[in-house]
Write a protein that holds these residues in place. Structure first.
Motif, PDB file in Angstrom:
ATOM      1  N   ILE A 198      59.828  15.323 -29.079  1.00 57.43           N
ATOM      2  CA  ILE A 198      60.928  15.381 -30.016  1.00 57.43           C
ATOM      3  C   ILE A 198      61.035  13.958 -30.471  1.00 57.43           C
ATOM      4  O   ILE A 198      61.080  13.553 -31.734  1.00 57.43           O
ATOM      5  N   GLU A 210      54.442  21.982 -37.261  1.00 51.24           N
ATOM      6  CA  GLU A 210      55.747  21.745 -36.694  1.00 51.24           C
ATOM      7  C   GLU A 210      55.808  22.157 -35.426  1.00 51.24           C
ATOM      8  O   GLU A 210      55.311  23.250 -34.746  1.00 51.24           O
ATOM      9  N   TYR A 264      54.578  16.802 -37.041  1.00 51.95           N
ATOM     10  CA  TYR A 264      53.541  15.936 -36.574  1.00 51.95           C
ATOM     11  C   TYR A 264      52.071  16.344 -37.127  1.00 51.95           C
ATOM     12  O   TYR A 264      51.964  17.566 -37.672  1.00 51.95           O
ATOM     13  N   GLY A 298      66.450  16.133 -36.858  1.00 51.03           N
ATOM     14  CA  GLY A 298      65.211  16.884 -36.728  1.00 51.03           C
ATOM     15  C   GLY A 298      65.543  18.343 -36.285  1.00 51.03           C
ATOM     16  O   GLY A 298      64.788  19.191 -36.517  1.00 51.03           O
ATOM     17  N   CYS A 340      58.125  13.007 -32.898  1.00 49.99           N
ATOM     18  CA  CYS A 340      58.098  13.662 -34.114  1.00 49.99           C
ATOM     19  C   CYS A 340      59.102  13.048 -34.852  1.00 49.99           C
ATOM     20  O   CYS A 340      59.012  12.790 -36.105  1.00 49.99           O
ATOM     21  N   ALA A 341      60.459  12.960 -34.422  1.00 48.42           N
ATOM     22  CA  ALA A 341      61.406  12.547 -35.383  1.00 48.42           C
ATOM     23  C   ALA A 341      61.480  11.016 -35.687  1.00 48.42           C
ATOM     24  O   ALA A 341      61.736  10.431 -36.871  1.00 48.42           O
ATOM     25  N   PHE A 393      60.669  19.399 -36.511  1.00 50.08           N
ATOM     26  CA  PHE A 393      59.828  18.186 -35.997  1.00 50.08           C
ATOM     27  C   PHE A 393      58.579  18.686 -36.424  1.00 50.08           C
ATOM     28  O   PHE A 393      57.832  19.599 -36.081  1.00 50.08           O
TER      29      PHE A 393
END
Length: 475
Positions: free
Chosen positions: A347, A239, A218, A211, A350-351, A216
């Motif tokens: 993080i 992002e 969402y 990421g 998102c990843a 990243f």
């Protein structure tokens, strides 16, 4: 002549007769005292049996008096009576002066002071009549912690932390405050459900580090204008860019490939790194005092080595006299550690798509527990080592655990590793024969009921199938 009973229970005094009266003699602080024994009507007893009954009735009163006199004797011996003028507001000052451990971390002292302030604020509301430390009795301390547990619904961990802090503070100030005992003695320890961080899989770790290269992303729901200028809500992909992204990448590598805690990772210095020998040596701050500042040394993982070589380019970000590997993150941690934790959790979400926060399993929690956070990389490191077959005592020495008991708490053994362990167990042939013995007997009974022609046909089919199997294996 006085007659003494030498067979009485130790510490309960002795009965003797002088003239026509019976007396009970008892010693307090080396001094003998005698009490005339009287019946329920306050008349002197005249027989030995009545004297025993009167002594039994008098004993609780004498014991209470004995305790009081002993307490006063101790107070005089310690010269506490001259110091009962200490006010509640002076407790913290006296604690800092009397504390023998001058190396207590500032964060720990701050926690102690917060626990004391909460207790003193509670007393000012519930017991304003108490103005001196010696007036705080065990019942008051018990009342405070009962309310803390029942009404404020603090977690077991928070409850025990407050109890430990207050017990230590009052233990330290005992003599200076003129306390006869610690009011927080006997407060029971609370046991609760442990909320442990989860570990990542290797695929999730890969996605997190990828990421930083791919970004990243969402989705969030936003309101906008649709056809006919009607307001509609739609999903929008956005992002997320972490603050100090390049340094955060190094931080996660430090925590993932050394198993260090977030504090140690954020404040790691170049003096801890030997790039030539590819070794990292540091002292875990949380357990430094308990382990006599024992250091941890381990080889640098290839992924971490690559990240550290990149980090050499921003040494100039350090202020004069500093030597941090990730300077901007180090400064942020010292002023806003929760901000770093929140960014790491974003993080992760998102990843990987993981929910980083779970639901409370008990009423005695203020906040929902974190399932995945920066500390999850420490769990992941221990789990990777355990699943690779690294002995727990070796892992404990790497991550700085005092014993393997804590390392077992961190080690999340995978199903694959468990399967390999079971697969490595020997198969006992004799045990198999015993298990199938009933089936063999049943088969023999069935065969005995077949005719000669049926048996010949069965043998012929079995031979044919056996030959086909051998040909198949040979092919």
């Amino acid at each position: 002549m006085a007659r003494k009973n030498h067979y009485r229970e130790r510490g309960t005094g002795s009965i003797y007769k002088k003239g026509d009266r019976f007396y009970l003699k008892i010693r307090i602080n080396g001094k003998a005292k005698s009490y005339i024994l009287r019946d329920k009507n306050d008349a002197p007893v005249t027989t030995r049996i009545e004297a025993e009954k009167a002594a039994a009735l008098l004993r609780p009163v004498l014991r209470a008096e004995q305790k009081e006199e002993i307490a006063l004797y101790i107070a005089d011996a310690r010269k506490m009576r001259k110091q009962v003028s200490l006010d509640l507001a002076q407790i913290w000052k006296i604690f800092l002066r009397e504390s023998k451990n001058s190396e207590t971390a500032s964060k720990t002292l701050s926690g102690y002071q917060s626990a004391l302030n909460l207790f003193l604020n509670w007393m000012s509301q519930k017991h304003p009549e108490i103005q001196k430390p010696e007036q705080i009795i065990n019942d008051v301390a018990g009342e405070y912690f009962q309310e803390l547990w029942d009404e404020h619904k603090v977690s077991a961990k928070t409850y025990n932390t407050y109890k430990q802090a207050l017990h230590l503070i009052f233990k330290v100030i005992t003599e200076s405050a003129g306390l006869l005992c610690n009011p927080f003695d006997g407060i029971a320890h609370k046991t609760g459900v442990m909320e442990s961080r989860n570990e990542f899989t290797s695929e999730q770790v890969q996605a997190i580090f990828d990421g930083f290269r791919t970004g990243f992303f969402y989705t969030s729901e936003q309101e906008g204008l649709g056809p006919g200028r009607k307001r509609v809500r739609k999903l929008v992909t956005q992002e997320y860019v972490p603050l100090y992204k390049d340094e955060m990448f190094v931080l996660l590598n430090l925590c993932c490939w050394t198993g260090c805690r977030g504090q140690d990772g954020c404040l790691m210095k170049w003096e801890n790194i030997d790039l030539e020998r590819r070794q990292i040596t540091y002292i875990p701050q949380k357990t430094a005092r308990k382990t006599s500042y024992r250091s941890v040394t381990l080889p640098i993982h290839p992924n971490l080595l690559e990240a550290l070589q990149t980090a050499r380019s921003w040494v100039s970000r350090n202020m004069q006299g500093e030597d941090y590997i990730i300077p901007q993150v180090a400064h942020r941690y010292q002023s806003n550690p929760s901000g770093i934790q929140k960014d790491v959790m974003k993080i992760i979400r998102c990843a990987t798509g993981l929910e980083t926060t779970g639901k409370k399993r008990t009423a005695h929690r203020v906040r929902n527990p974190n399932l995945y956070s920066l500390h999850s990389f420490r769990h992941t490191f221990v789990s990777f080592c355990a699943n690779a077959g690294v002995p727990l005592d070796v892992v404990a020495s790497i991550v700085g655990h005092g014993s393997t008991a804590m390392t077992r708490h961190y080690a999340h053994i995978s199903d694959e590793a468990k399967g390999k362990a079971i697969g490595a167990l020997p198969v006992l042939e004799s045990a198999q024969e015993e298990v199938h013995a009933p089936d063999r007997e049943l088969l023999l009974k069935q065969l005995s009921g077949l005719s000669t022609e049926e048996l010949a046909k069965l043998v012929s089919n079995t031979t044919t199938n056996s030959t086909d199997t051998k040909d198949l294996k040979a092919g």
